[in-house]
Structure formats: structure tokens, C-alpha cells
Design an enzyme around this catalytic site. Structure first.
Site, PDB file in Angstrom:
ATOM      1  NE  ARG A 220      -4.312  -1.356   0.122  1.00 32.53           N
ATOM      2  CZ  ARG A 220      -4.483  -2.374  -0.730  1.00 32.53           C
ATOM      3  NH1 ARG A 220      -3.560  -2.650  -1.630  1.00 32.53           N
ATOM      4  NH2 ARG A 220      -5.588  -3.094  -0.689  1.00 32.53           N
TER       5      ARG A 220
ATOM      6  CD  GLU B 192      -3.264   3.579  -5.016  1.00 35.89           C
ATOM      7  OE1 GLU B 192      -4.289   2.966  -5.363  1.00 35.89           O
ATOM      8  OE2 GLU B 192      -2.286   3.019  -4.511  1.00 35.89           O
TER       9      GLU B 192
ATOM     10  CG  HIS C 153      -3.587  -0.382  -6.686  1.00 32.49           C
ATOM     11  ND1 HIS C 153      -3.951   0.225  -5.506  1.00 32.49           N
ATOM     12  CD2 HIS C 153      -3.538  -1.719  -6.418  1.00 32.49           C
ATOM     13  CE1 HIS C 153      -4.133  -0.702  -4.575  1.00 32.49           C
ATOM     14  NE2 HIS C 153      -3.894  -1.892  -5.112  1.00 32.49           N
TER      15      HIS C 153
HETATM   16  P1  NAD Z   1      -0.938 -11.189   4.797  1.00 33.21           P
HETATM   17  O1  NAD Z   1      -1.772 -10.668   5.925  1.00 33.21           O
HETATM   18  O2  NAD Z   1      -0.989 -12.643   4.459  1.00 33.21           O
HETATM   19  O3  NAD Z   1       0.598 -10.800   5.010  1.00 33.21           O
HETATM   20  C1  NAD Z   1       1.034  -9.597   5.550  1.00 33.21           C
HETATM   21  C2  NAD Z   1       2.219  -9.893   6.451  1.00 33.21           C
HETATM   22  O4  NAD Z   1       2.805  -8.644   6.866  1.00 33.21           O
HETATM   23  C3  NAD Z   1       1.833 -10.644   7.737  1.00 33.21           C
HETATM   24  O5  NAD Z   1       2.592 -11.821   7.859  1.00 33.21           O
HETATM   25  C4  NAD Z   1       2.148  -9.671   8.837  1.00 33.21           C
HETATM   26  O6  NAD Z   1       2.629 -10.298  10.038  1.00 33.21           O
HETATM   27  C5  NAD Z   1       3.244  -8.832   8.199  1.00 33.21           C
HETATM   28  N1  NAD Z   1       3.466  -7.555   8.886  1.00 33.21           N
HETATM   29  C6  NAD Z   1       2.612  -6.823   9.623  1.00 33.21           C
HETATM   30  N2  NAD Z   1       3.245  -5.735  10.113  1.00 33.21           N
HETATM   31  C7  NAD Z   1       4.525  -5.780   9.657  1.00 33.21           C
HETATM   32  C8  NAD Z   1       5.661  -4.951   9.805  1.00 33.21           C
HETATM   33  N3  NAD Z   1       5.623  -3.826  10.547  1.00 33.21           N
HETATM   34  N4  NAD Z   1       6.806  -5.312   9.184  1.00 33.21           N
HETATM   35  C9  NAD Z   1       6.882  -6.440   8.436  1.00 33.21           C
HETATM   36  N5  NAD Z   1       5.832  -7.284   8.267  1.00 33.21           N
HETATM   37  C10 NAD Z   1       4.670  -6.946   8.865  1.00 33.21           C
HETATM   38  O7  NAD Z   1      -1.377 -10.322   3.534  1.00 33.21           O
HETATM   39  P2  NAD Z   1      -1.120 -10.639   1.994  1.00 33.21           P
HETATM   40  O8  NAD Z   1      -2.248 -11.409   1.438  1.00 33.21           O
HETATM   41  O9  NAD Z   1       0.264 -11.168   1.845  1.00 33.21           O
HETATM   42  O10 NAD Z   1      -1.207  -9.151   1.401  1.00 33.21           O
HETATM   43  C11 NAD Z   1      -0.306  -8.140   1.837  1.00 33.21           C
HETATM   44  C12 NAD Z   1      -0.763  -6.781   1.393  1.00 33.21           C
HETATM   45  O11 NAD Z   1      -0.525  -6.615   0.009  1.00 33.21           O
HETATM   46  C13 NAD Z   1      -2.270  -6.533   1.530  1.00 33.21           C
HETATM   47  O12 NAD Z   1      -2.605  -6.122   2.838  1.00 33.21           O
HETATM   48  C14 NAD Z   1      -2.540  -5.467   0.511  1.00 33.21           C
HETATM   49  O13 NAD Z   1      -2.460  -4.189   1.109  1.00 33.21           O
HETATM   50  C15 NAD Z   1      -1.404  -5.618  -0.492  1.00 33.21           C
HETATM   51  N6  NAD Z   1      -1.873  -6.050  -1.823  1.00 33.21           N
HETATM   52  C16 NAD Z   1      -1.695  -5.247  -2.890  1.00 33.21           C
HETATM   53  C17 NAD Z   1      -2.096  -5.649  -4.152  1.00 33.21           C
HETATM   54  C18 NAD Z   1      -1.900  -4.778  -5.355  1.00 33.21           C
HETATM   55  O14 NAD Z   1      -2.684  -4.873  -6.294  1.00 33.21           O
HETATM   56  N7  NAD Z   1      -0.869  -3.974  -5.398  1.00 33.21           N
HETATM   57  C19 NAD Z   1      -2.704  -6.904  -4.335  1.00 33.21           C
HETATM   58  C20 NAD Z   1      -2.861  -7.716  -3.225  1.00 33.21           C
HETATM   59  C21 NAD Z   1      -2.450  -7.281  -1.974  1.00 33.21           C
END
Ligand code: NAD
Length: 369
Positions: free
Chosen positions: A266, A295, A317
Site C-alpha cells: 500500500r 491514488e 495499482h
Molecule cells: P498477509 O496478511 O498474508 O501478510 C502480511 C504480512 O505482513 C503478515 O505476515 C504480517 O505479520 C506482516 N506484517 C505486519 N506488520 C509488519 C511490519 N511492521 N513489518 C513487516 N511485516 C509486517 O497479507 P497478503 O495477502 O500477503 O497481502 C499483503 C498486502 O498486500 C495486503 O494487505 C494489501 O495491502 C497488499 N496487496 C496489494 C495488491 C496490489 O494490487 N498492489 C494486491 C494484493 C495485496
């Protein structure tokens, strides 16, 4: 059996919505491709809809839940991230909300990897050279060179679903991998990747012995050639380890001057003003971004500075924007299918009506004693 549920979708999410029509739902879809104004959503919710389908463009909070008091039963978010949705407010109003985790994991991770490659190998300036007829001769190092990805070290910040999928792809490129996650460390997965890396070397598939391990944030950021970010957006007060501006002047300066930053998580996870300075003043070698603090990316964003265009890739995005991932009506394949299924689970009281047992409901804590 005909259902009488009324659903408003703030966006057309494609043919998966036919499932609702076939089940007798009364469905209204916001007709414009842009997001509806918040006041419009509030009016729809006030009119007594049972379910609301949202995207990351909609701000969903107490105002919405108050408008739907007594009638709104579920918010189905068409995304895995839900930072646009106030979880504490949803819990206070006891409204379950769903997301579309898993089905976008591989698409997002592969896009992050492709962005990394495009950035490091300078494919964008290279194609411009060709298209603009400035490719005057072949030369060993003029007008510029890229940097190899194979054999380099990458930091994976956040080892959740997408971070782990990214690790899998990086392992295929003989990369060394430094992992950081303060909340979820999947040692079994990391050990399995190490076994694969060892086997690739033992069988002569990779020349060097590659490695993977968990380290501190500082070590990961300081010792890597690439840093790829896979965290949710968590603001102050939402987590003991918030991710808002996790990459700022201080942490960007920790990176090697030859290192590249990739962000598909994000936008607000990176302080963009600091990043633009870092690119201009060459604290780091480059950045590839899919997400932004605002965005769509504003016309006056410092990231658009032509002086840094050769080392700053800007995507709209787009990481999950692949056909099957976005639109497939199968809940095990597409975000659309999973979004619709999450909504149906709640409204039709699947799983005995127990929200804590519904696989796509996120805020299960609101429904435990
Ligand atoms: P997830 O919840 O499986 O993984 C996120 C991980 O980040 C977790 O393991 C969590 O413990 C960790 N985390 C939390 N705080 C942290 C910190 N301070 N430092 C390091 N790690 C930390 O989520 P996911 O399915 O892997 O998705 C991750 C993110 O990707 C989503 O929340 C979304 O915002 C983003 N995303 C973006 C797109 C895009 O189109 N660009 C698509 C899908 C997801």
C-alpha cells in the site's frame, strides 16, 4: 428458492455477479467506472440494503454502519487489503466484512517480481531508446547497463501470503533471501525453501549455494540488493508494529546505494517525499511502485520528476490486474467469485450462520465471546 436480499455494489466486478441474480437477489451496481461519492453509498445503505460490495476506493466506517443500522448485514470487500475499512467500527456495529485473500497471491507476487526485473534491467529506458530511434550502435556499456537479478540478495518485508509467494519466485532465480516479519514467521516454509535451494545446488542446477533466513528489519534492509514490501497498511494504534511510512528518510538511508525498492503493498507504507529525494540524490538505485499515498497518482507528484524517470517505475495499482485473478466467478480462482461467495455465506447463513466459521469473514473477533 428465491432470495429477497438487496445488494449494492460500488463497482461492477463482472460476471460473478450473475450468481446473485440467479439466486433472486435484487442487485444494483454503481454505473460509473469511478468510485461513488461517500454520500451516495450512505444513501444506498440507508435505503435498507442487506449487503454492500466495496473496493479499496470506498471509505467504509461508522457513518456507513450507522446508516445501515438494523438492515446492513455484510460488507464484501473486493481486495485482500482492507485499510479503507474501519475494522473497529465494523466490530462495534457487529457487521462482518469479507475479503478476497489467497486468489490474488500469485498474481501479485509475480507482478512484484516482474517490476523488479523491469527496474533492474532498465527495460523501460531501453525500450524508449529503441522506439525513439536513439539506438545508434551496439556497445559493451553505452548508453547504460542494467543490474542482474540472478544470484543477488533480496529482502522480503512481510512474510504473509504474498511475501511467501514472492520468496518462491525469487528462489527460482537463485537469489539469497533475507526475511523480516515481526508478527508471523513461517519457519517451516523457509526451511522447505532452503531444502530446495540446497537440492538445486547439489544437482548442479544452480552454481552457488543460495540461502534464506529470518533477520531483523535493519539487517534485511541494509544487506540486500533488492527490498520487496508485502505488508498490510497499519497505522499508529492499529498494530504494535505499524507499517505507515515504514520506509522513510531514516530507513531509506539504511539501504545500499546500489539497491532497489519494490512496493506492491500500500502506498502510505512509503514516505513518497523521502523516496523522491532518495532517488534524486541517489541514496538508492531505483524504485518500482504499484501503489501510492494518493491514488490515482497526482499530476504534481515528485515521483513524476523526469530527472528520476530512468530509475522509477510507476504502475497504476495493477499487481492483481490479471484476467482470472480479477474476474473468475470460481471463489477458488477469482477475486470476484470469492467476493460474491463471502457475501452469500453471510446473507444465506452458511456454516450454520456462524461468522467465525466462514472462511472469508475477516473480523471474526467481533463474534467471539
Ligand atoms: P498477509 O496478511 O498474508 O501478510 C502480511 C504480512 O505482513 C503478515 O505476515 C504480517 O505479520 C506482516 N506484517 C505486519 N506488520 C509488519 C511490519 N511492521 N513489518 C513487516 N511485516 C509486517 O497479507 P497478503 O495477502 O500477503 O497481502 C499483503 C498486502 O498486500 C495486503 O494487505 C494489501 O495491502 C497488499 N496487496 C496489494 C495488491 C496490489 O494490487 N498492489 C494486491 C494484493 C495485496
Amino acid at each position: 428458492m428465491k432470495n429477497k436480499f438487496r445488494v449494492f455494489a460500488t463497482c461492477d466486478i463482472g460476471p460473478a455477479l450473475d450468481l446473485l441474480r440467479e439466486r433472486g437477489y435484487e442487485l444494483e451496481i454503481y454505473p460509473q467506472p469511478q468510485a461513488p461519492p461517500k454520500g451516495f453509498i450512505i444513501e444506498k445503505v440507508k435505503s435498507g440494503i442487506d449487503g454492500l460490495i466495496t473496493t479499496l476506493r470506498d471509505s467504509i466506517d461508522a457513518e456507513i454502519f450507522e446508516a445501515g443500522k438494523g438492515t446492513l448485514k455484510v460488507v464484501a470487500q473486493y481486495a485482500v487489503g482492507f485499510d479503507n475499512l474501519n475494522r473497529a467500527d465494523a466490530n462495534r456495529y457487529k457487521i462482518p466484512f469479507t475479503n478476497t485473500a489467497d486468489v490474488l497471491t500469485e498474481a501479485t507476487a509475480e507482478f512484484a517480481f516482474f517490476m523488479l526485473g523491469v527496474l533492474a534491467r532498465k527495460m523501460w529506458p531501453a525500450e524508449h531508446l529503441t522506439r525513439e530511434n536513439r539506438w545508434g550502435f551496439w556497445h559493451p556499456y553505452l548508453p547504460f547497463l542494467g543490474d542482474e537479478v540472478t544470484g543477488k540478495t533480496i529482502a522480503i518485508i512481510g512474510t504473509g501470503r504474498i511475501g511467501l509467494a514472492m520468496i518462491k519466485k525469487c528462489a527460482g532465480f537463485d537469489m539469497n533471501i533475507l526475511c523480516y516479519d515481526p508478527a508471523f514467521q513461517n519457519h517451516a516454509y523457509i526451511n522447505a525453501i532452503q531444502e530446495i535451494l540446497d537440492l538445486r545446488h547439489a544437482r548442479g542446477i544452480s552454481r552457488e549455494i543460495n540461502w534464506i533466513r529470518y533477520v531483523t528489519f535493519e539487517e534485511a534492509v541494509r544487506d540486500s540488493d533488492f527490498v520487496s514490501v508485502h505488508v498490510p497498511l497499519l497505522r499508529e494504534g492499529e498494530s504494535a508494529t505499524p507499517t505507515y511510512h515504514l520506509f522513510n528518510e531514516k530507513t531509506l538511508r539504511m539501504m545500499k546505494p546500489a539497491a532497489f525498492l519494490v512496493n506492491t503493498s500500500r502506498g502510505p507504507v512509503i514516505d513518497e517525499a523521502a523516496l523522491a529525494t532518495a532517488l534524486r540524490e541517489k541514496w538508492i538505485a531505483g524504485a518500482a511502485l504499484d501503489v501510492y499515498e494518493r491514488e490515482p497518482l497526482p499530476a504534481d507528484s515528485p515521483l513524476r520528476d523526469p530527472a528520476i524517470a530512468d530509475r522509477c517505475r510507476l504502475m497504476p495499482h495493477f499487481a492483481s490486474a490479471a484476467r482470472i485473478t480479477r474476474l473468475d466467478p470460481d471463489p477458488n480462482k477469482g477475486m470476484a467469485g470469492r467476493c460474491v461467495q463471502g457475501l452469500v455465506d453471510v446473507l444465506e447463513k452458511n456454516y450454520g450462520g456462524d461468522f467465525t466459521k466462514m472462511p472469508y469473514v475477516v473480523n471474526k473477533e467481533a463474534f467471539t465471546e
